[in-house]
Write a protein that holds these residues in place. Structure first.
Motif, PDB file in Angstrom:
ATOM      1  N   HIS A  58       0.708  -8.364  -4.882  1.00  0.00           N
ATOM      2  CA  HIS A  58       1.890  -7.925  -5.666  1.00  0.00           C
ATOM      3  C   HIS A  58       3.263  -8.464  -4.805  1.00  0.00           C
ATOM      4  O   HIS A  58       3.943  -9.066  -5.387  1.00  0.00           O
ATOM      5  CB  HIS A  58       1.793  -6.504  -5.387  1.00  0.00           C
ATOM      6  CG  HIS A  58       3.044  -5.793  -5.955  1.00  0.00           C
ATOM      7  ND1 HIS A  58       3.489  -6.002  -7.330  1.00  0.00           N
ATOM      8  CD2 HIS A  58       3.929  -4.843  -5.717  1.00  0.00           C
ATOM      9  CE1 HIS A  58       4.773  -5.396  -7.593  1.00  0.00           C
ATOM     10  NE2 HIS A  58       4.865  -4.868  -6.406  1.00  0.00           N
ATOM     11  N   GLU A  59       3.138  -8.455  -3.612  1.00  0.00           N
ATOM     12  CA  GLU A  59       4.344  -8.936  -2.908  1.00  0.00           C
ATOM     13  C   GLU A  59       4.691 -10.336  -2.968  1.00  0.00           C
ATOM     14  O   GLU A  59       5.606 -10.901  -3.004  1.00  0.00           O
ATOM     15  CB  GLU A  59       4.216  -8.863  -1.287  1.00  0.00           C
ATOM     16  CG  GLU A  59       4.173  -7.115  -0.934  1.00  0.00           C
ATOM     17  CD  GLU A  59       3.647  -6.920   0.321  1.00  0.00           C
ATOM     18  OE1 GLU A  59       3.594  -5.506   0.837  1.00  0.00           O
ATOM     19  OE2 GLU A  59       3.180  -7.721   1.258  1.00  0.00           O
TER      20      GLU A  59
ATOM     21  N   SER B 161       5.266 -10.191   4.693  1.00  0.00           N
ATOM     22  CA  SER B 161       4.213  -9.547   3.721  1.00  0.00           C
ATOM     23  C   SER B 161       2.791 -10.223   4.526  1.00  0.00           C
ATOM     24  O   SER B 161       2.601 -11.265   4.909  1.00  0.00           O
ATOM     25  CB  SER B 161       4.276 -10.639   2.656  1.00  0.00           C
ATOM     26  OG  SER B 161       3.231 -10.445   1.742  1.00  0.00           O
TER      27      SER B 161
ATOM     28  N   LEU C 250       8.591  -2.132  -3.844  1.00  0.00           N
ATOM     29  CA  LEU C 250       8.205  -3.375  -2.946  1.00  0.00           C
ATOM     30  C   LEU C 250       8.674  -4.486  -3.944  1.00  0.00           C
ATOM     31  O   LEU C 250       9.170  -5.716  -3.201  1.00  0.00           O
ATOM     32  CB  LEU C 250       6.690  -3.516  -2.644  1.00  0.00           C
ATOM     33  CG  LEU C 250       6.334  -2.343  -1.578  1.00  0.00           C
ATOM     34  CD1 LEU C 250       4.889  -2.333  -1.299  1.00  0.00           C
ATOM     35  CD2 LEU C 250       7.177  -2.383  -0.358  1.00  0.00           C
ATOM     36  N   ASP C 251       8.709  -4.525  -5.171  1.00  0.00           N
ATOM     37  CA  ASP C 251       9.090  -5.666  -5.886  1.00  0.00           C
ATOM     38  C   ASP C 251      10.474  -5.865  -5.756  1.00  0.00           C
ATOM     39  O   ASP C 251      10.805  -6.994  -5.753  1.00  0.00           O
ATOM     40  CB  ASP C 251       8.771  -5.233  -7.320  1.00  0.00           C
ATOM     41  CG  ASP C 251       9.174  -6.340  -8.323  1.00  0.00           C
ATOM     42  OD1 ASP C 251       8.681  -7.528  -8.268  1.00  0.00           O
ATOM     43  OD2 ASP C 251      10.069  -6.129  -9.332  1.00  0.00           O
TER      44      ASP C 251
ATOM     45  N   LEU D  79       5.894   2.752  -4.864  1.00  0.00           N
ATOM     46  CA  LEU D  79       5.769   1.530  -4.058  1.00  0.00           C
ATOM     47  C   LEU D  79       5.748   0.480  -4.853  1.00  0.00           C
ATOM     48  O   LEU D  79       6.145  -0.632  -4.494  1.00  0.00           O
ATOM     49  CB  LEU D  79       4.768   1.573  -3.004  1.00  0.00           C
ATOM     50  CG  LEU D  79       4.757   2.613  -2.075  1.00  0.00           C
ATOM     51  CD1 LEU D  79       3.597   2.629  -1.090  1.00  0.00           C
ATOM     52  CD2 LEU D  79       6.116   2.542  -1.263  1.00  0.00           C
ATOM     53  N   TYR D  80       5.134   0.186  -6.079  1.00  0.00           N
ATOM     54  CA  TYR D  80       4.822  -0.878  -6.897  1.00  0.00           C
ATOM     55  C   TYR D  80       6.225  -1.391  -7.279  1.00  0.00           C
ATOM     56  O   TYR D  80       6.741  -2.411  -7.289  1.00  0.00           O
ATOM     57  CB  TYR D  80       4.122  -0.445  -8.106  1.00  0.00           C
ATOM     58  CG  TYR D  80       3.718  -1.566  -8.866  1.00  0.00           C
ATOM     59  CD1 TYR D  80       2.597  -2.578  -8.761  1.00  0.00           C
ATOM     60  CD2 TYR D  80       4.681  -2.098  -9.899  1.00  0.00           C
ATOM     61  CE1 TYR D  80       2.395  -3.740  -9.455  1.00  0.00           C
ATOM     62  CE2 TYR D  80       4.364  -3.192 -10.813  1.00  0.00           C
ATOM     63  CZ  TYR D  80       3.391  -4.068 -10.443  1.00  0.00           C
ATOM     64  OH  TYR D  80       3.014  -4.969 -11.083  1.00  0.00           O
TER      65      TYR D  80
ATOM     66  N   ASP E 181       6.649  -2.476   7.128  1.00  0.00           N
ATOM     67  CA  ASP E 181       6.244  -1.347   6.691  1.00  0.00           C
ATOM     68  C   ASP E 181       6.333  -0.051   7.939  1.00  0.00           C
ATOM     69  O   ASP E 181       6.647   1.094   7.481  1.00  0.00           O
ATOM     70  CB  ASP E 181       5.000  -1.231   6.020  1.00  0.00           C
ATOM     71  CG  ASP E 181       3.777  -1.646   6.921  1.00  0.00           C
ATOM     72  OD1 ASP E 181       4.038  -2.102   8.002  1.00  0.00           O
ATOM     73  OD2 ASP E 181       2.628  -1.365   6.550  1.00  0.00           O
TER      74      ASP E 181
ATOM     75  N   LYS F  10      -6.215  -8.978  -0.716  1.00  0.00           N
ATOM     76  CA  LYS F  10      -5.683  -7.661  -0.841  1.00  0.00           C
ATOM     77  C   LYS F  10      -4.691  -7.567  -2.091  1.00  0.00           C
ATOM     78  O   LYS F  10      -4.101  -8.245  -2.347  1.00  0.00           O
ATOM     79  CB  LYS F  10      -4.617  -7.178   0.006  1.00  0.00           C
ATOM     80  CG  LYS F  10      -5.272  -7.208   1.715  1.00  0.00           C
ATOM     81  CD  LYS F  10      -6.345  -6.207   1.950  1.00  0.00           C
ATOM     82  CE  LYS F  10      -6.783  -6.282   3.196  1.00  0.00           C
ATOM     83  NZ  LYS F  10      -7.477  -4.885   3.732  1.00  0.00           N
ATOM     84  N   VAL F  11      -4.656  -6.269  -2.990  1.00  0.00           N
ATOM     85  CA  VAL F  11      -3.944  -5.994  -4.025  1.00  0.00           C
ATOM     86  C   VAL F  11      -2.647  -6.035  -3.499  1.00  0.00           C
ATOM     87  O   VAL F  11      -1.700  -6.593  -4.400  1.00  0.00           O
ATOM     88  CB  VAL F  11      -4.514  -4.652  -4.610  1.00  0.00           C
ATOM     89  CG1 VAL F  11      -3.441  -4.261  -5.637  1.00  0.00           C
ATOM     90  CG2 VAL F  11      -5.767  -4.716  -5.107  1.00  0.00           C
ATOM     91  N   TRP F  12      -2.194  -5.219  -2.571  1.00  0.00           N
ATOM     92  CA  TRP F  12      -0.528  -5.285  -2.336  1.00  0.00           C
ATOM     93  C   TRP F  12       0.097  -6.529  -1.778  1.00  0.00           C
ATOM     94  O   TRP F  12       1.114  -6.736  -2.178  1.00  0.00           O
ATOM     95  CB  TRP F  12      -0.232  -4.117  -1.350  1.00  0.00           C
ATOM     96  CG  TRP F  12      -0.606  -2.539  -1.863  1.00  0.00           C
ATOM     97  CD1 TRP F  12      -1.514  -1.981  -1.726  1.00  0.00           C
ATOM     98  CD2 TRP F  12       0.572  -2.013  -2.683  1.00  0.00           C
ATOM     99  NE1 TRP F  12      -1.105  -0.775  -2.385  1.00  0.00           N
ATOM    100  CE2 TRP F  12      -0.005  -0.843  -3.137  1.00  0.00           C
ATOM    101  CE3 TRP F  12       1.772  -2.434  -3.257  1.00  0.00           C
ATOM    102  CZ2 TRP F  12       0.455  -0.103  -3.858  1.00  0.00           C
ATOM    103  CZ3 TRP F  12       2.373  -1.965  -4.231  1.00  0.00           C
ATOM    104  CH2 TRP F  12       1.838  -0.497  -4.637  1.00  0.00           C
ATOM    105  N   THR F  13      -0.887  -7.441  -0.928  1.00  0.00           N
ATOM    106  CA  THR F  13      -0.195  -8.607  -0.588  1.00  0.00           C
ATOM    107  C   THR F  13      -0.078  -9.569  -1.840  1.00  0.00           C
ATOM    108  O   THR F  13       0.931 -10.296  -1.923  1.00  0.00           O
ATOM    109  CB  THR F  13      -1.304  -9.064   0.514  1.00  0.00           C
ATOM    110  OG1 THR F  13      -2.399  -9.373  -0.015  1.00  0.00           O
ATOM    111  CG2 THR F  13      -1.068  -8.419   1.715  1.00  0.00           C
TER     112      THR F  13
END
Length: 138
Positions: A80-81, A11, A53-54, A49-50, A37, A75-78
Motif C-alpha cells: 500500500h505504501e 517504508s 498512510l496514503d 491507516l489506509y 511508525d 506485506k500488505v501494508w508495504t
C-alpha cells in the motif's frame, strides 16, 4: 520550495525493523523530520491507516525511503505504501523513491535502472549519512 511535514518517510517490513530503527534514530539526532511508525504511535492511534498512510506517502514527505527485501514484497501494508509513493513519483516525475536493497528481491514498479543503495554493503550510520545528504541537498 514546498514545505513537507516529513523530510523522509520510511517504508519497510517489520522483519527489517532493527536496521530501520537505528537509521531513524541517527536521522532524528540530526534534526531530520522522519515518518517512522514508532515515532507516531499516538498520532496513528485511532486513525484510518489506509487513508492516513496514503496521504503520508503521496503528499506529506519530501522523500520515501523503501527498504526493499523479500519480506517487503510479501506485506500488505508495504505494498500500500509503495503504491502511494509510486503514484506520487509518476505524477511529479521527480526523484522521490529512494530504494535501499536488503536483498535481490524484485519489487513491482521499481525498475532495475533506478539508482539504489545496497544495504548489504553499508552500515546504518553510512545509510543515515546518505539520506541526510540527499535531504539537505549536499
Amino acid at each position: 520550495m514546498k514545505y513537507y511535514e516529513y523530510e523522509v518517510a520510511f517504508s519497510f517490513a517489520g522483519e527489517d525493523r532493527e536496521l530501520v530503527d537505528e537509521i531513524a534514530d541517527l536521522l532524528r539526532k540530526s534534526n531530520i523530520r522522519v515518518f517512522y511508525d514508532m515515532y507516531e504511535t499516538v498520532s496513528l492511534w485511532g486513525k484510518d491507516l489506509y487513508t492516513h498512510l496514503d496521504e503520508i506517502y503521496r503528499n506529506k514527505s519530501k522523500y520515501c525511503v523503501m527498504f526493499i527485501s523479500e519480506h517487503y514484497k510479501q506485506k500488505v501494508w508495504t505494498n500500500h505504501e509503495r503504491e502511494s509513493a509510486q503514484a506520487r513519483s509518476f505524477v511529479e516525475k521527480v526523484e522521490y523513491i529512494l530504494p535501499i536493497r536488503l536483498d535481490d528481491t524484485e519489487i513491482p514498479g521499481i525498475r532495475s535502472t533506478t539508482g539504489y543503495i545496497d544495504g548489504t554493503l553499508f552500515n546504518a550510520s553510512d545509510i543515515a549519512g546518505f539520506i541526510k545528504s540527499k535531504v539537505r541537498g549536499f
